[in-house]
Write a protein that holds these residues in place. Structure first.
Motif, short mmCIF file in Angstrom:
data_model
loop_
_atom_site.label_atom_id
_atom_site.label_comp_id
_atom_site.label_asym_id
_atom_site.label_seq_id
_atom_site.Cartn_x
_atom_site.Cartn_y
_atom_site.Cartn_z
N GLY A 108 -7.79 15.40 10.81
CA GLY A 108 -9.57 15.57 11.42
C GLY A 108 -10.29 14.69 11.76
O GLY A 108 -11.71 14.87 12.16
N HIS A 109 -9.57 13.83 11.47
CA HIS A 109 -10.76 12.14 11.46
C HIS A 109 -10.09 11.11 11.53
O HIS A 109 -8.63 10.99 11.10
N ALA A 110 -10.08 9.87 12.12
CA ALA A 110 -9.61 9.06 12.44
C ALA A 110 -10.50 7.73 12.58
O ALA A 110 -11.22 7.75 13.03
N PRO A 111 -9.57 6.31 12.53
CA PRO A 111 -10.94 5.51 12.61
C PRO A 111 -11.01 5.31 13.99
O PRO A 111 -10.45 5.36 14.93
N ALA A 125 -7.70 5.89 3.50
CA ALA A 125 -8.43 4.64 4.72
C ALA A 125 -8.24 5.51 6.37
O ALA A 125 -9.43 5.04 6.65
N THR A 126 -7.70 6.19 6.43
CA THR A 126 -7.99 6.69 8.02
C THR A 126 -9.76 8.40 7.97
O THR A 126 -10.48 8.19 9.10
N ALA A 127 -9.70 8.02 6.82
CA ALA A 127 -11.23 8.52 6.63
C ALA A 127 -12.28 7.89 6.76
O ALA A 127 -13.37 8.54 6.18
N SER A 128 -12.16 6.42 5.84
CA SER A 128 -13.27 6.19 6.06
C SER A 128 -13.17 5.24 6.16
O SER A 128 -14.45 4.01 6.86
N ALA A 129 -12.04 4.88 6.93
CA ALA A 129 -12.56 2.59 7.73
C ALA A 129 -12.58 3.20 9.52
O ALA A 129 -12.41 4.10 10.26
N THR A 130 -13.84 2.05 10.00
CA THR A 130 -13.40 1.92 11.04
C THR A 130 -13.25 1.15 12.11
O THR A 130 -12.78 1.72 12.85
N VAL A 131 -12.39 0.35 11.33
CA VAL A 131 -11.26 -0.50 11.91
C VAL A 131 -10.08 -0.53 10.56
O VAL A 131 -10.13 -1.15 8.86
N LEU A 132 -8.98 -0.43 11.08
CA LEU A 132 -7.58 0.08 10.60
C LEU A 132 -6.69 -0.94 10.88
O LEU A 132 -6.58 -0.59 11.71
N HIS A 133 -5.94 -2.06 10.01
CA HIS A 133 -4.73 -2.57 10.77
C HIS A 133 -3.78 -2.09 9.70
O HIS A 133 -3.68 -2.37 8.62
N VAL A 134 -2.46 -2.14 10.06
CA VAL A 134 -1.53 -1.58 8.89
C VAL A 134 -0.30 -2.26 9.75
O VAL A 134 0.33 -2.17 10.67
N ALA A 188 1.23 -1.44 -0.11
CA ALA A 188 -0.62 0.17 0.11
C ALA A 188 1.01 1.33 0.43
O ALA A 188 2.24 1.11 0.60
N THR A 189 0.45 2.13 -0.77
CA THR A 189 1.29 3.31 -0.54
C THR A 189 0.68 4.28 0.32
O THR A 189 -0.42 4.49 1.27
N ALA A 190 0.94 5.71 0.64
CA ALA A 190 1.20 6.44 1.83
C ALA A 190 -0.37 7.16 1.63
O ALA A 190 -1.08 7.49 2.20
N LEU A 232 -21.39 -6.80 15.03
CA LEU A 232 -20.85 -7.48 14.68
C LEU A 232 -22.46 -7.44 13.87
O LEU A 232 -21.69 -7.84 12.84
N ALA A 233 -22.93 -6.92 14.19
CA ALA A 233 -24.79 -7.06 13.41
C ALA A 233 -24.79 -5.86 12.74
O ALA A 233 -25.39 -6.28 11.09
N GLY A 234 -24.08 -5.43 12.20
CA GLY A 234 -23.31 -4.05 11.25
C GLY A 234 -22.54 -4.19 10.52
O GLY A 234 -22.27 -3.92 9.19
N THR A 235 -21.64 -5.17 10.79
CA THR A 235 -20.34 -5.03 9.99
C THR A 235 -20.04 -5.06 8.35
O THR A 235 -21.56 -6.26 8.03
N GLY A 236 -20.19 -4.41 8.20
CA GLY A 236 -19.86 -5.28 5.79
C GLY A 236 -19.42 -4.25 5.85
O GLY A 236 -17.96 -3.80 6.43
N PRO A 237 -18.78 -4.30 4.16
CA PRO A 237 -17.79 -3.83 4.03
C PRO A 237 -17.99 -2.70 3.06
O PRO A 237 -18.90 -1.70 3.06
N LEU A 238 -17.01 -1.70 3.02
CA LEU A 238 -16.64 -0.08 2.89
C LEU A 238 -17.12 0.39 1.08
O LEU A 238 -17.24 -0.85 0.84
N THR A 239 -18.12 0.91 0.60
CA THR A 239 -18.78 1.75 -0.18
C THR A 239 -17.98 2.80 -0.16
O THR A 239 -17.00 3.36 0.36
#
Length: 850
Positions: free
Chosen positions: A745-748, A704-713, A696-698, A843-850
């Motif tokens: 100004g945003h983070a997962p 991803a910090t602006a879109s993910a709920t859980v971010l693994h690096v 992955a690139t910078a 877990l009830a709402g877990t789903g893919p990113l859109t």
């Protein structure tokens, strides 16, 4: 006989050259040209025209020779000019003469005399050139600033700026803009001060660069960035030394002395202050000399000097400064006199000093306001009224929190906590003496990690900063290629430091909202802990002793003994973990280091956990170096759910948000990581809807910090202690810095950083942590998993595979990490820590990113 017209024209040209050298901070070259002008004029018979030219030259020469030779030489030149002015009735030059004499008086600290001269100049400025009027307005503004008359100073400079813009006087506009920045500094609006000073510098960086640096350094020092201020002052001093500008060099040394004091470096503070004092004395700058002596008294008090002579010296300076009408230095002298009286055990004399002084004004600099609160609280405590002392400390720390909230920059928010260091220590000491658990808990929360109680500020888009970050990434990649070549790496290291300075400085001008979340109470914290069957331990340090506040089924304060031994074991643990992270370490050495590690961990367990007798999940609010500890490695904490939080207030806020959103998972891996691809693949197996990207690139990480709920690096990472906002994780095209995440100004909600040591933070006063994990928490991330020491690639992969499987099954982040650390096959417990709060997926709402 030389041609009169040509001679006068030649002298005027030499004068203009001298003026240009003067205005760009080069007095030696200026004096050379001005003396040539006088010599040129002496070759013709005196007349009104030649006298007019001579007065202008002498007027400028008086200022230049003050800088180079001192007050007597300056006044002799100005007297010579006055005599010519009177003899030839050159009334149009009176404004300039009043102004120049006032400037020299101003430089010597005779402020009221200087303002009288400025007033006389402006009373007779009907026929004066616009440039002369602007000069008077600027200089009178400086005098008013020294006297604390901020509104009058601002009005003069705004008038000057309007006149300069209408007349097209760009150089005057530059100086007026810089000085307006200084007015805002005195008024306490530091972001605006830095913005104006930067704007002035951009108009023409070649104009008086030393003066520009000196002004900026004072602002940085007031903001608490003392090491950065000292670096700027060192550069300014080099310029002043080169150009032999003695007065400005002394000012730079005085500011460096103050920076050294703030860092507790008494010897350096004394060295700089003595040099500044002697330079001011040689120039007959009595007021400035007294300011240097005030710093010497502060150094003596910090060093523990307790003598009647010190008290007499402070009294003498107080009276002399008050007689000069310089209010703020006179106040400082009176406060130092009160401290000197306290040092000799005379609380009554200290009380008299404070009663005569009166309270600080709301528009006084933050350093002066906090010093007044601190000395007043100490006097109240010494007079047998600890309740009044505690009340005053509370008010002071609330005031400081509002000051921190005025900044939008994380760097300035955390740095400015230094102004409350002594107050926070006194607050804890008084609370421990009081003995009530609530008192100690509340004192710890008041001054701890205030920046985490401030709302994040989203800065405007800054293309210039983005370009600088891109350039910095390229420089760091170039450094990696030549890291073994010292000659090749040295210029790149210098370039790196300069780019980092430029990038972070762009954030200093950002203003905050002023909003501060109140610290949480013991009662509310205890209720929240009981709801999740968890206990909390808050570690506090008072002097050389460590204590713990335990909150759970019961509440208590426990004395844990001396701090020094604990800190020594923490350092040993970190060193041993770094050695054990090397996969090729010989087995014999590995066994010896592992045994050393286990001994240190057992000693820390005995010192920090065993005396508390608590079971079950834990929230640990660490202090200082304890934040660098791999807590899960302590024998009695193995297998237990553990969270390390900056404060109880931050833990509670993070807990209340935790798990509220749909869990969109992103897993990214960087380059040169042996098991990185396997690690993110395991994340994908645990979360089938996750978006997994290798190499992955910078930009991918920042997005991803602006879109993910859980971010693994999964990437290599580094904590940079000297400049923690440039701690980073390395992606395919270069590193991503804590600073640029701070600008988003945003983070997962939940972030996992399996990179080495990026859970570390540089701890500033007030337990203000600065690093990659702390930036994410301040942006709103509820829970960060990160390492506090080096972690082998294979161990990281094993740990994270189990961790995500547990998290996806419904366990919270702290319980999942505890289970993963217990299952991993490794020599030692991997040094991963859960920071912030425990996060539970929806877990009830877990789903893919859109």
């Amino acid at each position: 006989m030389p041609d009169r017209g040509a001679t006068i024209a030649a002298a005027k040209e030499l004068h203009q050259r001298g003026l240009r050298f003067t205005n760009t901070g080069r007095p030696r070259e200026a004096r050379r040209e001005l003396l040539r002008a006088l010599k040129t004029l002496s070759a013709i018979e005196a007349s009104q025209d030649s006298a007019h030219a001579s007065v202008l030259v002498l007027k400028t020469l008086g200022y230049v020779e003050y800088e180079l030779l001192g007050l007597a030489a300056a006044m002799a030149r100005l007297d010579e000019a006055e005599a010519l002015l009177a003899r030839w009735e050159l009334d149009s030059l009176r404004v300039g003469m009043h102004n120049q004499r006032a400037i020299v008086l101003l430089r010597t600290g005779r402020l009221t005399d200087a303002i009288a001269e400025f007033d006389a100049a402006l009373a007779d400025d009907r026929d004066a050139p616009v440039a002369d009027r602007c000069s008077v307005l600027q200089n009178r503004a400086v005098a008013n600033m020294e006297l604390g008359a901020v509104r009058a100073a601002r009005a003069d400079l705004q008038r000057c700026l309007r006149d300069a813009e209408s007349a097209g006087l760009e150089l005057v506009r530059l100086h007026a803009t810089h000085n307006l920045g200084y007015v805002e500094f005195v008024a306490g609006n530091l972001p605006l001060a830095l913005e104006l000073m930067d704007a002035a510098f951009r108009l023409d960086p070649t104009v008086a660069p030393g003066t520009a640096l000196l002004g900026k350094a004072e602002v940085l020092g007031e903001a608490g960035l003392h090491s950065e201020a000292d670096e700027v002052l060192s550069a300014a001093a080099d310029i002043f030394q080169r150009d032999r500008v003695g007065h400005d060099l002394a000012e730079a040394e005085l500011e460096r002395a103050r920076c050294a004091l703030a860092a507790g470096e008494v010897a350096a503070a004394r060295r700089f202050a003595r040099s500044a004092r002697d330079r001011f004395r040689r120039r007959s700058s009595a007021s400035w000399r007294r300011s240097a002596e005030l710093v010497l008294i502060q150094a003596d008090l910090l060093a523990g000097v307790r003598t009647a002579a010190l008290l007499r010296h402070a009294h003498g300076l107080r009276d002399e400064l008050a007689a000069e009408g310089v209010r703020l230095p006179a106040r400082q002298a009176a406060l130092l006199a009160a401290q000197a009286a306290l040092a000799t055990g005379d609380a009554v004399a200290a009380r008299r000093e404070l009663d005569a002084l009166g309270p600080a004004r709301r528009d006084d600099p933050i350093t002066g306001r906090m010093q007044w609160h601190y000395v007043s609280a100490r006097v109240e405590a010494a007079s047998g009224d600890p309740t009044a002392a505690s009340r005053r400390v509370r008010r002071a720390l609330d005031e400081l929190a509002r000051y921190q909230a005025s900044f939008g920059s994380t760097d300035l928010r955390t740095a400015s906590a230094v102004h409350g260091r002594r107050l926070a220590e006194l607050d804890i000491t008084l609370a421990l003496q009081d003995g009530r658990v609530a008192s100690v808990f509340n004192a710890a929360e008041r001054a701890r990690a205030v920046s985490s109680r401030l709302p994040p500020v989203r800065p405007p888009e800054d293309p210039a900063a983005a370009d600088l970050l891109a350039e910095l990434r390229q420089v760091l990649e170039s450094l990696r290629a030549v890291e073994q070549d010292k000659a090749a790496s040295e210029p790149l290291l210098c370039k790196r430091r300069e780019l980092e300075r430029q990038i972070v400085a762009r954030s200093w001008t950002l203003s905050g909202s002023g909003a501060v979340t109140k610290p949480v109470s013991l009662e509310r914290t205890r209720a929240a802990l009981q709801e999740c069957s968890t206990s909390m331990v808050t570690y506090v340090q008072a002097g050389a002793a460590l204590s713990a506040v335990v909150v759970g089924d019961r509440v208590a304060v426990r004395d844990l003994g001396p701090t020094a031994a604990v800190l020594e074991y923490v350092q040993r643990v970190r060193a041993d973990l770094d050695v054990l992270a090397h996969p090729t370490l010989p087995s014999g050495i590995r066994a010896a280091v592992r045994a050393s590690l286990q001994r240190s961990l057992a000693a820390l367990d005995t010192a920090l956990i065993t005396p508390l007798a608590i079971d079950g999940p834990l929230v640990l609010v660490a202090t200082g170096a304890l934040s660098r500890l791999p807590w899960a490695s302590l024998p009695s904490l193995r297998g237990r759910s553990i969270v390390v939080a900056p404060s109880a207030t931050k833990w509670l806020a993070s807990s209340e948000v935790s798990g509220a959103a749909q869990a969109g998972v992103v897993a990214l891996s960087g380059p040169d990581l042996g098991r990185g691809e396997h690690e993110v693949a395991a994340v994908g197996e645990a979360w089938p809807a996750a978006r997994v990207q290798t190499g992955a690139t910078a930009a991918a990480l920042v997005d991803a910090t602006a879109s993910a709920t859980v971010l693994h690096v999964a990437a290599h990472g580094v904590h940079q202690p000297e400049n923690p906002l440039f701690s980073s994780v390395r992606m395919t095209d270069g590193p991503v810095f804590a600073h640029e995440l701070d600008q988003r100004g945003h983070a997962p909600e939940h972030v996992v950083l399996s990179a080495c040591e990026v859970g570390l933070a540089t701890i500033r006063p007030g337990d203000e942590a600065l690093g990659l994990a702390s930036v994410l928490l301040n942006l709103g991330t509820c829970s960060v998993i990160a390492g506090v020491a080096r972690v082998g690639d294979a161990v990281a992969e094993q740990t994270m595979a189990v961790y995500h499987a547990k998290l996806a099954s419904g366990l919270d982040s702290a319980a999942s990490l505890a289970a993963a650390l217990a299952e991993v096959d490794a020599d030692v417990v991997p040094p991963f820590v859960t920071f912030g709060a425990a996060w539970t997926p929806d877990l009830a709402g877990t789903g893919p990113l859109t």
